[in-house]
Design a protein around this motif. Structure first.
Motif, PDB file in Angstrom:
ATOM      1  N   TYR A  32      67.209  -8.438 -11.137  1.00 18.55           N
ATOM      2  CA  TYR A  32      67.832  -9.308 -10.135  1.00 18.55           C
ATOM      3  C   TYR A  32      67.182 -10.685 -10.145  1.00 18.55           C
ATOM      4  CZ  TYR A  32      69.414 -11.064  -5.638  1.00 18.55           C
ATOM      5  OH  TYR A  32      69.961 -11.842  -4.644  1.00 18.55           O
ATOM      6  N   TYR A  33      65.842 -10.728 -10.156  1.00 20.25           N
ATOM      7  CA  TYR A  33      65.127 -12.002 -10.155  1.00 20.25           C
ATOM      8  C   TYR A  33      65.400 -12.791 -11.432  1.00 20.25           C
ATOM      9  CZ  TYR A  33      61.270 -15.283 -10.578  1.00 20.25           C
ATOM     10  OH  TYR A  33      60.521 -16.411 -10.775  1.00 20.25           O
ATOM     11  N   ASP A  34      65.403 -12.105 -12.557  1.00 22.09           N
ATOM     12  CA  ASP A  34      65.590 -12.777 -13.838  1.00 22.09           C
ATOM     13  C   ASP A  34      66.991 -13.375 -13.948  1.00 22.09           C
ATOM     14  OD1 ASP A  34      64.621 -13.467 -16.487  1.00 22.09           O
ATOM     15  OD2 ASP A  34      66.064 -12.003 -17.238  1.00 22.09           O
ATOM     16  N   ASN A  35      68.002 -12.654 -13.501  1.00 21.31           N
ATOM     17  CA  ASN A  35      69.365 -13.172 -13.572  1.00 21.31           C
ATOM     18  C   ASN A  35      69.580 -14.371 -12.658  1.00 21.31           C
ATOM     19  OD1 ASN A  35      70.206 -11.288 -15.472  1.00 21.31           O
ATOM     20  ND2 ASN A  35      70.989  -9.853 -13.933  1.00 21.31           N
ATOM     21  N   LYS A  36      68.796 -14.467 -11.604  1.00 18.24           N
ATOM     22  CA  LYS A  36      68.945 -15.585 -10.675  1.00 18.24           C
ATOM     23  C   LYS A  36      68.195 -16.830 -11.139  1.00 18.24           C
ATOM     24  CE  LYS A  36      71.530 -13.689  -7.504  1.00 18.24           C
ATOM     25  NZ  LYS A  36      72.879 -14.222  -7.178  1.00 18.24           N
ATOM     26  N   THR A  37      67.156 -16.667 -11.935  1.00 20.70           N
ATOM     27  CA  THR A  37      66.289 -17.804 -12.256  1.00 20.70           C
ATOM     28  C   THR A  37      66.374 -18.286 -13.695  1.00 20.70           C
ATOM     29  OG1 THR A  37      64.463 -16.259 -12.705  1.00 20.70           O
ATOM     30  CG2 THR A  37      64.652 -17.141 -10.462  1.00 20.70           C
ATOM     31  N   ARG A  38      66.737 -17.422 -14.632  1.00 24.36           N
ATOM     32  CA  ARG A  38      66.722 -17.830 -16.039  1.00 24.36           C
ATOM     33  C   ARG A  38      67.924 -18.714 -16.344  1.00 24.36           C
ATOM     34  NH1 ARG A  38      70.508 -15.160 -19.069  1.00 24.36           N
ATOM     35  NH2 ARG A  38      71.448 -13.329 -18.074  1.00 24.36           N
ATOM     36  N   PRO A  39      67.812 -19.604 -17.346  1.00 23.84           N
ATOM     37  CA  PRO A  39      68.986 -20.381 -17.791  1.00 23.84           C
ATOM     38  C   PRO A  39      70.001 -19.456 -18.455  1.00 23.84           C
ATOM     39  CG  PRO A  39      67.115 -20.763 -19.240  1.00 23.84           C
ATOM     40  CD  PRO A  39      66.588 -19.965 -18.081  1.00 23.84           C
ATOM     41  N   ASN A  40      71.238 -19.841 -18.351  1.00 21.97           N
ATOM     42  CA  ASN A  40      72.319 -18.996 -18.868  1.00 21.97           C
ATOM     43  C   ASN A  40      73.208 -19.824 -19.801  1.00 21.97           C
ATOM     44  OD1 ASN A  40      74.035 -16.829 -19.217  1.00 21.97           O
ATOM     45  ND2 ASN A  40      75.110 -17.119 -17.279  1.00 21.97           N
ATOM     46  N   PRO A  41      73.223 -19.524 -21.116  1.00 21.11           N
ATOM     47  CA  PRO A  41      72.461 -18.463 -21.782  1.00 21.11           C
ATOM     48  C   PRO A  41      71.010 -18.874 -22.039  1.00 21.11           C
ATOM     49  CG  PRO A  41      73.786 -19.641 -23.372  1.00 21.11           C
ATOM     50  CD  PRO A  41      74.126 -20.232 -22.031  1.00 21.11           C
ATOM     51  N   SER A  42      70.181 -17.888 -22.349  1.00 23.33           N
ATOM     52  CA  SER A  42      68.746 -18.120 -22.543  1.00 23.33           C
ATOM     53  C   SER A  42      68.472 -18.331 -24.025  1.00 23.33           C
ATOM     54  CB  SER A  42      67.947 -16.928 -22.013  1.00 23.33           C
ATOM     55  OG  SER A  42      68.295 -16.639 -20.677  1.00 23.33           O
ATOM     56  N   THR A  43      68.499 -19.584 -24.438  1.00 20.21           N
ATOM     57  CA  THR A  43      68.267 -19.874 -25.858  1.00 20.21           C
ATOM     58  C   THR A  43      66.852 -19.528 -26.290  1.00 20.21           C
ATOM     59  OG1 THR A  43      67.739 -22.154 -25.242  1.00 20.21           O
ATOM     60  CG2 THR A  43      70.007 -21.684 -25.897  1.00 20.21           C
ATOM     61  N   ASP A  44      65.899 -19.546 -25.335  1.00 22.38           N
ATOM     62  CA  ASP A  44      64.530 -19.217 -25.706  1.00 22.38           C
ATOM     63  C   ASP A  44      64.346 -17.736 -25.989  1.00 22.38           C
ATOM     64  OD1 ASP A  44      65.119 -18.741 -23.052  1.00 22.38           O
ATOM     65  OD2 ASP A  44      63.016 -18.889 -22.416  1.00 22.38           O
ATOM     66  N   ARG A  45      65.312 -16.911 -25.596  1.00 25.83           N
ATOM     67  CA  ARG A  45      65.218 -15.469 -25.861  1.00 25.83           C
ATOM     68  C   ARG A  45      66.038 -15.050 -27.078  1.00 25.83           C
ATOM     69  NH1 ARG A  45      65.250 -12.666 -19.813  1.00 25.83           N
ATOM     70  NH2 ARG A  45      63.964 -14.271 -18.809  1.00 25.83           N
ATOM     71  N   LEU A  46      66.655 -16.008 -27.739  1.00 28.87           N
ATOM     72  CA  LEU A  46      67.389 -15.696 -28.962  1.00 28.87           C
ATOM     73  C   LEU A  46      66.425 -15.189 -30.031  1.00 28.87           C
ATOM     74  CD1 LEU A  46      69.899 -15.816 -30.823  1.00 28.87           C
ATOM     75  CD2 LEU A  46      69.315 -18.210 -31.264  1.00 28.87           C
ATOM     76  N   MET A  63      68.824  -2.194 -21.106  1.00 29.74           N
ATOM     77  CA  MET A  63      68.902  -2.196 -22.560  1.00 29.74           C
ATOM     78  C   MET A  63      70.044  -3.089 -23.057  1.00 29.74           C
ATOM     79  SD  MET A  63      68.192   1.846 -23.356  1.00 29.74           S
ATOM     80  CE  MET A  63      68.441   1.615 -25.104  1.00 29.74           C
ATOM     81  N   THR A  64      71.216  -2.991 -22.439  1.00 30.88           N
ATOM     82  CA  THR A  64      72.345  -3.819 -22.865  1.00 30.88           C
ATOM     83  C   THR A  64      72.058  -5.298 -22.626  1.00 30.88           C
ATOM     84  OG1 THR A  64      73.899  -2.023 -22.404  1.00 30.88           O
ATOM     85  CG2 THR A  64      74.809  -4.236 -22.550  1.00 30.88           C
ATOM     86  N   ARG A  65      71.472  -5.627 -21.470  1.00 30.72           N
ATOM     87  CA  ARG A  65      71.196  -7.036 -21.155  1.00 30.72           C
ATOM     88  C   ARG A  65      70.181  -7.625 -22.129  1.00 30.72           C
ATOM     89  NH1 ARG A  65      66.843  -8.408 -18.083  1.00 30.72           N
ATOM     90  NH2 ARG A  65      68.063 -10.028 -17.055  1.00 30.72           N
ATOM     91  N   GLU A  66      69.176  -6.863 -22.508  1.00 28.35           N
ATOM     92  CA  GLU A  66      68.194  -7.361 -23.464  1.00 28.35           C
ATOM     93  C   GLU A  66      68.841  -7.610 -24.827  1.00 28.35           C
ATOM     94  OE1 GLU A  66      67.513  -4.980 -21.286  1.00 28.35           O
ATOM     95  OE2 GLU A  66      66.021  -6.065 -20.099  1.00 28.35           O
ATOM     96  N   ASN A  67      69.746  -6.718 -25.202  1.00 29.45           N
ATOM     97  CA  ASN A  67      70.468  -6.888 -26.465  1.00 29.45           C
ATOM     98  C   ASN A  67      71.299  -8.166 -26.447  1.00 29.45           C
ATOM     99  OD1 ASN A  67      71.953  -6.558 -28.832  1.00 29.45           O
ATOM    100  ND2 ASN A  67      73.339  -5.067 -27.924  1.00 29.45           N
ATOM    101  N   LEU A  68      72.014  -8.416 -25.350  1.00 27.65           N
ATOM    102  CA  LEU A  68      72.873  -9.592 -25.253  1.00 27.65           C
ATOM    103  C   LEU A  68      72.064 -10.883 -25.209  1.00 27.65           C
ATOM    104  CD1 LEU A  68      75.527  -8.288 -22.693  1.00 27.65           C
ATOM    105  CD2 LEU A  68      75.752  -8.466 -25.168  1.00 27.65           C
ATOM    106  N   MET A  69      70.951 -10.874 -24.491  1.00 26.34           N
ATOM    107  CA  MET A  69      70.133 -12.083 -24.428  1.00 26.34           C
ATOM    108  C   MET A  69      69.512 -12.411 -25.778  1.00 26.34           C
ATOM    109  SD  MET A  69      68.284 -12.046 -20.688  1.00 26.34           S
ATOM    110  CE  MET A  69      67.584 -10.415 -20.859  1.00 26.34           C
ATOM    111  N   ALA A  70      69.151 -11.373 -26.552  1.00 23.39           N
ATOM    112  CA  ALA A  70      68.602 -11.614 -27.886  1.00 23.39           C
ATOM    113  C   ALA A  70      69.647 -12.182 -28.833  1.00 23.39           C
ATOM    114  CB  ALA A  70      68.023 -10.322 -28.451  1.00 23.39           C
ATOM    115  N   LEU A  71      70.952 -12.016 -28.489  1.00 20.56           N
ATOM    116  CA  LEU A  71      72.042 -12.568 -29.300  1.00 20.56           C
ATOM    117  C   LEU A  71      72.589 -13.868 -28.722  1.00 20.56           C
ATOM    118  CD1 LEU A  71      74.007  -9.277 -30.092  1.00 20.56           C
ATOM    119  CD2 LEU A  71      72.473 -10.528 -31.614  1.00 20.56           C
ATOM    120  N   ASN A  72      71.949 -14.405 -27.692  1.00 19.79           N
ATOM    121  CA  ASN A  72      72.328 -15.691 -27.096  1.00 19.79           C
ATOM    122  C   ASN A  72      73.693 -15.627 -26.409  1.00 19.79           C
ATOM    123  OD1 ASN A  72      71.776 -18.406 -26.470  1.00 19.79           O
ATOM    124  ND2 ASN A  72      73.019 -19.121 -28.190  1.00 19.79           N
TER     125      ASN A  72
END
Length: 734
Positions: A455-469, A552-561
């Motif tokens: 919940y905290y991460d979805n509210k504060t991180r940039p969308n999409p998170s290029t740094d997590r690609l 698990m799904t959210r981590e997969n999607l963030m790693a794909l930008n």
């Protein structure tokens, strides 16, 4: 000995029910005739009903037809037309059953014309033409064409102030023109344009060509008298490429004659409709030994029509398609982009459908290149999948699905279990349940901490998170296995299309399908995105917001930008510059409910938000079409309005729709939640420049760019459909 009784099949029950209904109809007609005859005998010749026995028979037939039409809820004019048609048929010596069928044909024709807002006079003409055409043994499609032409011509004459007699004559002339094989425009102008010189007709055609070359939308450009006989179909540069009659255009777009006549009169853009059930039948499945003569004649007529339609291909379009295949064969294979055996077979079948008299000079060399590529393909010696749509009606046995599957295809299937929209979440839940069991008694606390972090991460991180690609995860072999499962290929409509690194691009994908495999694959290196667009950084594929709350799904999607398909996310991506891009499936959940094999339905008419975002950010719009995307699953609810209504209610509440689909299983080729192995070809069109960014684009500007985009989507589909999905219907916009 007693034998177990075998229950009758559906076909047998249907035939018995049809026979019972026919006998009941004949019996009812005979009873009414007998009553009318008795009344004629008792009342004498002075009675209107009892003048003659023939009159009583006509009255009985008319009464029966009017009773049936009234029960069907037909308007009074259609009821009257049905009665008159049945009476005339009975007077001509037809049986009561045939007279009743004529009445039904007249009722349906008149009812449709009245539903379209025409006058009772036009409905009467339509009813008469329907009965006459039926008596000649014409097919339902030919009857519909003739009836529509006659009704439209009659109504047009009435609107112009002609008398009912002249209007009827105009309708008869138009119907006769259609029956004689003339084009739609010739039929529409059979009466109005009588006496017009060839020079005037030629001038009308030239004016249409000039209007198209000037950049106008491809519509029927008719003058006040409706004498335009040709439509110039321009290429992307605006120059006229070829001239076609409206009948040819209607056949290509899947339009009915009434649609064409409507748009000839109003000069509106062509909007393809759903094809009729007869047009939807792609195969002729009859038993030659037991089929009726009517079935054989219909099959022969359909075969002849298909052969004739292939004899007149568009030379410029055919040259473009051959050039495209030649370029695809010449492209050097890479780790992420290589032609599959299935795509080579698509090219081979396309070449085999070109008639010899229309074959270009380079076709022979192209066929040899395809055969050579198949002969040296690395997969040529592996057993082929039994789940292929290659025209073979024989289903594969379960042994071929279990015992004869190569190891590579087994790995592809296991990857699809996780990547599939319908089975992937089930595996995630099973993994979470296993971790819950392994981490006892700390499971509740760890789960609560993880939920708080999400919940905290979805509210504060940039969308999409290029740094997590993650470049490593984006280039993982799992995505190449997913690509080869179908197989899937991304290609450019024009290899010389310019994609500048200083611009931003909004790639718009059609159709949605069940899971948008072609769009999601663009977030990985396996799609060949880096080879197709070397000047652009990895794109951001937009998906549902709820996916970023799944473990698990959210981590997969963030790693794909990936992003969450919101306006804020799209503006964030497209405003970065430096070749930034996003992939958006514009149809959304509503379009996924319309996905069905060989359907091409797009929810696009009212979707203008993506155009507004492109104008606000100055991003170029890039249309894409995923040929084969809708062929992965069969939509079990496509013909059920009740289920569709419930799906729409759930979709409005949850932003996604629960789909009722059938694919294949892991160890079977029928029934299951796995997608079928059908080749997917994503053709990427040319970018549409929208100009500089506008903070508040006007509604007129949005509508202008939206219309231009719709035209590009239609042209993209029509240009490559015959190669990659020849059984697909024309694009239908909703």
């Amino acid at each position: 000995e007693t034998r177990r009784r075998v229950p009758p099949s559906r076909g047998e029950l249907a035939r018995v029910d049809k026979g019972r209904r026919r006998n009941a109809l004949q019996s009812s007609a005979r009873d009414m005739e007998a009553a009318a005859s008795e009344e004629a005998a008792t009342k004498g010749p002075s009675s209107p009903v009892g003048e003659t026995l023939e009159a009583s028979m006509r009255a009985a037939a008319a009464a029966q037809a009017e009773k049936k039409a009234t029960a069907d809820g037909a308007p009074p004019a259609a009821v009257k037309a049905a009665g008159e048609a049945a009476a005339k048929s009975r007077a001509s010596g037809k049986t009561p059953y045939d007279a009743s069928r004529d009445g039904q044909a007249a009722q349906k024709a008149a009812q449709k014309v009245l539903k379209d807002g025409m006058s009772p006079e036009a409905a009467k003409v339509a009813a008469e033409r329907a009965v006459a055409a039926r008596g000649l043994g014409m097919s339902p499609m030919e009857v519909a064409k003739e009836v529509a032409a006659a009704a439209k011509a009659t109504q047009a004459a009435l609107d112009s102030g002609a008398s009912p007699e002249k209007a009827k004559a105009a309708g008869e002339a138009a119907g006769n023109a259609i029956r004689s094989g003339k084009s739609v425009v010739e039929a529409a102008g059979e009466d109005a344009n009588k006496g017009k010189s060839p020079e005037a007709a030629k001038a009308a055609g030239e004016s249409a060509a000039k209007a198209r070359s000037a950049g106008k939308l491809p519509r029927v450009i008719a003058n006040d008298e409706g004498s335009a006989t040709e439509l110039a179909v321009g290429d992307k540069g605006g120059a006229a490429r070829s001239s076609k009659t409206l009948r040819d255009l209607a056949r290509e777009q899947g339009l009915t004659v009434e649609d064409v006549l409507d748009q000839v009169a109003s000069a509106q853009p062509f909007t393809p409709r759903k094809l009729s059930s007869l047009q939807q039948q792609q195969r002729i499945g009859i038993d030659l030994r037991v089929a009726s003569n009517e079935q054989l004649e219909e099959a022969v007529a359909r075969l002849r029509a298909e052969v004739e339609s292939r004899k007149k291909p568009d030379p410029s379009l055919l040259a473009l398609q051959v050039e495209h295949i030649s370029h695809e064969l010449a492209a050097p294979p890479t780790r992420n982009r290589r032609l599959s055996l299935e795509h080579l077979e698509l090219y081979e079948r396309f070449c085999s459908r070109i008639p010899p008299e229309a074959s270009p000079a380079e076709l022979g060399d192209l066929v040899q290149r395809i055969a050579k590529a198949k002969a040296v393909h690395p997969d040529k010696d592996f057993p082929r999948s039994g789940d292929r749509d290659d025209g073979n009606d024989e289903p594969a046995s379960w042994e071929s699905a279990v015992l004869k599957v190569p190891e590579g295809r087994r790995r592809q299937t296991m990857v699809m279990l996780y990547c599939n929209l319908l089975t992937g979440p089930l595996l995630v839940l099973a993994t979470v349940a296993l971790l819950w069991w392994l981490l006892r008694p700390l499971s509740p606390y760890l789960f609560a901490l993880y939920c708080a972090w999400v919940y905290y991460d979805n509210k504060t991180r940039p969308n999409p998170s290029t740094d997590r690609l993650s470049p490593g995860w984006r280039d993982a072999s799992i995505w190449r296995l997913m690509r080869d499962y179908f197989p899937m290929r991304h290609t450019l409509a024009h290899p010389d299309a310019k994609f500048d690194a200083s611009r931003s691009y909004l790639f718009c994908y059609h159709p949605h399908g069940v899971q948008s495999s072609g769009a999601f694959s663009m977030s990985t290196a396996a799609s060949g995105f880096d080879e197709l667009f070397p000047a652009l950084p990895p794109t951001s594929v937009q998906t549902l917001t709820m996916n970023f709350y799944l473990p698990m799904t959210r981590e997969n999607l963030m790693a794909l930008n990936c992003g969450d398909a919101s306006a804020r996310c799209l503006k964030n991506v497209l405003s970065r510059g430096g070749g930034s891009s996003a992939v958006l499936v514009t149809g959304g959940a509503r379009e996924s409910m319309l996905a069905h094999p060989y359907h091409s339905t797009c929810v696009l008419l009212e979707r203008k938000g993506f155009v507004k975002i492109a104008l606000q950010t100055g991003a170029a719009l890039v249309p894409m079409w995923g040929f084969g995307e809708n062929n992965l699953y069969e939509n079990m609810a496509i013909d059920s309005p009740t289920i569709r209504r419930w799906q729409q209610r759930i979709q409005r509440a949850l932003t996604f729709a629960p789909l009722l689909v059938a694919g294949r299983g892991v160890f079977s080729y029928t029934g299951g939640l796995m997608p079928r192995r059908r080749p997917i070809t994503v053709v990427i069109g040319d970018p549409i420049d929208v100009g500089a960014a506008e903070a508040a684009p006007s509604a007129e500007r949005i509508a202008q760019v939206h219309a231009k985009y719709i035209l590009a989507v239609k042209e993209l589909h029509a240009r490559y459909k015959e190669i990659y999905d020849p059984k697909a219907q024309p694009v239908e916009l909703v």
